[in-house]
Motif scaffolding. Structure first.
Motif, PDB file in Angstrom:
ATOM      1  N   ALA A  13       0.834  -1.201   0.000  1.00 27.86           N
ATOM      2  CA  ALA A  13       0.000   0.000   0.000  1.00 27.86           C
ATOM      3  C   ALA A  13       0.867   1.248   0.000  1.00 27.86           C
ATOM      4  N   THR A  14       0.537   2.187  -0.871  1.00 32.02           N
ATOM      5  CA  THR A  14       1.235   3.468  -0.876  1.00 32.02           C
ATOM      6  C   THR A  14       0.650   4.330   0.242  1.00 32.02           C
ATOM      7  N   PRO A  15       1.355   5.370   0.667  1.00 31.22           N
ATOM      8  CA  PRO A  15       0.796   6.252   1.697  1.00 31.22           C
ATOM      9  C   PRO A  15      -0.525   6.917   1.267  1.00 31.22           C
ATOM     10  N   ALA A  16      -0.787   6.967  -0.037  1.00 31.36           N
ATOM     11  CA  ALA A  16      -2.021   7.577  -0.527  1.00 31.36           C
ATOM     12  C   ALA A  16      -3.243   6.691  -0.272  1.00 31.36           C
ATOM     13  N   LEU A  17      -3.046   5.414  -0.002  1.00 28.56           N
ATOM     14  CA  LEU A  17      -4.160   4.495   0.212  1.00 28.56           C
ATOM     15  C   LEU A  17      -4.673   4.637   1.635  1.00 28.56           C
ATOM     16  N   GLU A  18      -5.831   5.272   1.760  1.00 31.01           N
ATOM     17  CA  GLU A  18      -6.396   5.569   3.083  1.00 31.01           C
ATOM     18  C   GLU A  18      -7.434   4.560   3.559  1.00 31.01           C
ATOM     19  N   THR A 165       6.318  -5.037  11.164  1.00 30.72           N
ATOM     20  CA  THR A 165       7.292  -4.104  10.569  1.00 30.72           C
ATOM     21  C   THR A 165       7.535  -4.391   9.082  1.00 30.72           C
ATOM     22  N   LEU A 166       6.762  -5.296   8.515  1.00 36.82           N
ATOM     23  CA  LEU A 166       7.001  -5.735   7.136  1.00 36.82           C
ATOM     24  C   LEU A 166       6.824  -4.614   6.116  1.00 36.82           C
ATOM     25  N   TRP A 167       5.820  -3.762   6.283  1.00 33.23           N
ATOM     26  CA  TRP A 167       5.557  -2.693   5.318  1.00 33.23           C
ATOM     27  C   TRP A 167       6.816  -1.842   5.108  1.00 33.23           C
ATOM     28  N   SER A 168       7.390  -1.372   6.191  1.00 35.18           N
ATOM     29  CA  SER A 168       8.567  -0.505   6.055  1.00 35.18           C
ATOM     30  C   SER A 168       9.792  -1.294   5.586  1.00 35.18           C
ATOM     31  N   ARG A 169       9.951  -2.539   6.024  1.00 34.51           N
ATOM     32  CA  ARG A 169      11.120  -3.329   5.610  1.00 34.51           C
ATOM     33  C   ARG A 169      11.111  -3.632   4.112  1.00 34.51           C
ATOM     34  N   VAL A 170       9.936  -3.986   3.572  1.00 30.13           N
ATOM     35  CA  VAL A 170       9.842  -4.270   2.132  1.00 30.13           C
ATOM     36  C   VAL A 170      10.162  -3.017   1.322  1.00 30.13           C
ATOM     37  N   LEU A 171       9.630  -1.881   1.734  1.00 29.97           N
ATOM     38  CA  LEU A 171       9.914  -0.631   1.014  1.00 29.97           C
ATOM     39  C   LEU A 171      11.381  -0.234   1.141  1.00 29.97           C
ATOM     40  N   ARG A 172      11.937  -0.367   2.325  1.00 25.82           N
ATOM     41  CA  ARG A 172      13.325   0.036   2.563  1.00 25.82           C
ATOM     42  C   ARG A 172      14.299  -0.736   1.673  1.00 25.82           C
ATOM     43  N   ARG A 173      14.078  -2.021   1.498  1.00 20.95           N
ATOM     44  CA  ARG A 173      15.019  -2.814   0.704  1.00 20.95           C
ATOM     45  C   ARG A 173      14.963  -2.506  -0.796  1.00 20.95           C
ATOM     46  N   GLN A 174      13.956  -1.753  -1.237  1.00 26.87           N
ATOM     47  CA  GLN A 174      13.862  -1.385  -2.645  1.00 26.87           C
ATOM     48  C   GLN A 174      14.858  -0.282  -2.994  1.00 26.87           C
ATOM     49  N   GLY A 175      15.280   0.460  -1.977  1.00 26.34           N
ATOM     50  CA  GLY A 175      16.207   1.564  -2.215  1.00 26.34           C
ATOM     51  C   GLY A 175      15.505   2.774  -2.808  1.00 26.34           C
ATOM     52  N   GLY A 176      16.266   3.816  -3.099  1.00 25.41           N
ATOM     53  CA  GLY A 176      15.752   5.024  -3.752  1.00 25.41           C
ATOM     54  C   GLY A 176      14.569   5.653  -3.052  1.00 25.41           C
ATOM     55  N   ASP A 177      13.592   6.107  -3.857  1.00 22.46           N
ATOM     56  CA  ASP A 177      12.419   6.800  -3.319  1.00 22.46           C
ATOM     57  C   ASP A 177      11.588   5.918  -2.383  1.00 22.46           C
ATOM     58  N   SER A 182       9.510   4.479   3.170  1.00 26.41           N
ATOM     59  CA  SER A 182       9.463   3.571   4.319  1.00 26.41           C
ATOM     60  C   SER A 182       9.655   4.289   5.647  1.00 26.41           C
ATOM     61  N   THR A 183      10.217   5.496   5.628  1.00 24.97           N
ATOM     62  CA  THR A 183      10.481   6.229   6.863  1.00 24.97           C
ATOM     63  C   THR A 183       9.331   7.150   7.268  1.00 24.97           C
ATOM     64  N   LEU A 184       8.297   7.252   6.433  1.00 32.73           N
ATOM     65  CA  LEU A 184       7.170   8.128   6.769  1.00 32.73           C
ATOM     66  C   LEU A 184       6.477   7.638   8.031  1.00 32.73           C
ATOM     67  N   PRO A 185       6.147   8.552   8.940  1.00 29.39           N
ATOM     68  CA  PRO A 185       5.423   8.127  10.135  1.00 29.39           C
ATOM     69  C   PRO A 185       4.008   7.678   9.782  1.00 29.39           C
ATOM     70  N   ASP A 186       3.435   6.841  10.619  1.00 27.32           N
ATOM     71  CA  ASP A 186       2.087   6.345  10.385  1.00 27.32           C
ATOM     72  C   ASP A 186       1.091   7.499  10.264  1.00 27.32           C
ATOM     73  N   ASP A 187       1.251   8.507  11.071  1.00 26.40           N
ATOM     74  CA  ASP A 187       0.414   9.710  10.999  1.00 26.40           C
ATOM     75  C   ASP A 187       1.329  10.893  10.661  1.00 26.40           C
TER      76      ASP A 187
END
Length: 191
Positions: A13-18, A165-177, A182-187
């Motif tokens: 899910a992208t951060p845009a998915l509410e 913690t899977l959401w942030s870990r999967v995004l972090r390993r992609q690198g780049g943007d 992955s570092t965006l706070p939940d709120d």
């Protein structure tokens, strides 16, 4: 233009998915064909132990040995994924269709079969209550709108012992943007 088969891929899910059903979820696509797409959320463990719901399967469940909320559809039904413990495919196990990737070693388990027959042949098992489903063209439209990242899956993602913690870990390993996302706070308002 034909859409690639997403079976065995992760939807993150992208951060845009509410939508609260899918906010910050990681979904493994189990089946993707012309009629629609079916998947399970792999990062939402529940408080219900597998043994409370499916008594014989608890001995084979991977840690954490709890039911996972697979999605908002069919929450009263169970679905299980497993990885064979050795090269031989256990009875009652059907591999995911799709490209032969690491995700190709995962498969769907027949929960109506006796656990003592199938369980011994499994290296990993995860049980889900409910699933996530999209009708024909619906998921493609959501991806195009920017609601999902489509990323490669690994067995370690689906059977993570730290699913929260899977959401942030999967995004972090992609690198780049995506690593930055992955570092965006939940709120974000708390930032």
């Amino acid at each position: 233009m034909s859409t690639p088969n997403l079976t065995g891929s992760l939807l993150v899910a992208t951060p845009a998915l509410e939508d609260p059903n899918f906010r910050r979820t990681v979904v493994l696509i189990i089946d993707d064909d012309a009629e629609g797409t079916l998947g399970v959320v792999v990062n939402r463990p529940s408080d219900h132990l597998v043994e409370e719901v499916l008594e014989g399967w608890s001995a084979f469940a991977s840690a954490p040995a709890v039911m996972f909320a697979g999605g908002p559809v069919g929450e009263g039904s169970g679905l299980a994924l497993g990885v064979p413990g050795d090269e031989e495919e256990p009875l009652g196990w059907r591999p995911l269709d799709g490209d032969e990737t690491e995700a190709g070693r995962m498969g769907v388990i027949d929960l109506d079969a006796p656990p003592e027959v199938i369980g011994g042949g499994l290296g990993r098992l995860r049980v889900f209550a409910g699933y996530s489903g999209w009708g024909q063209g619906q998921l493609g439209a959501e991806i195009e709108e920017g609601a999902w990242y489509v990323l490669p899956a690994s067995v370690e993602d689906v059977f993570s012992d730290a699913p929260e913690t899977l959401w942030s870990r999967v995004l972090r390993r992609q690198g780049g943007d995506l690593a930055l996302v992955s570092t965006l706070p939940d709120d974000p308002s708390l930032n």
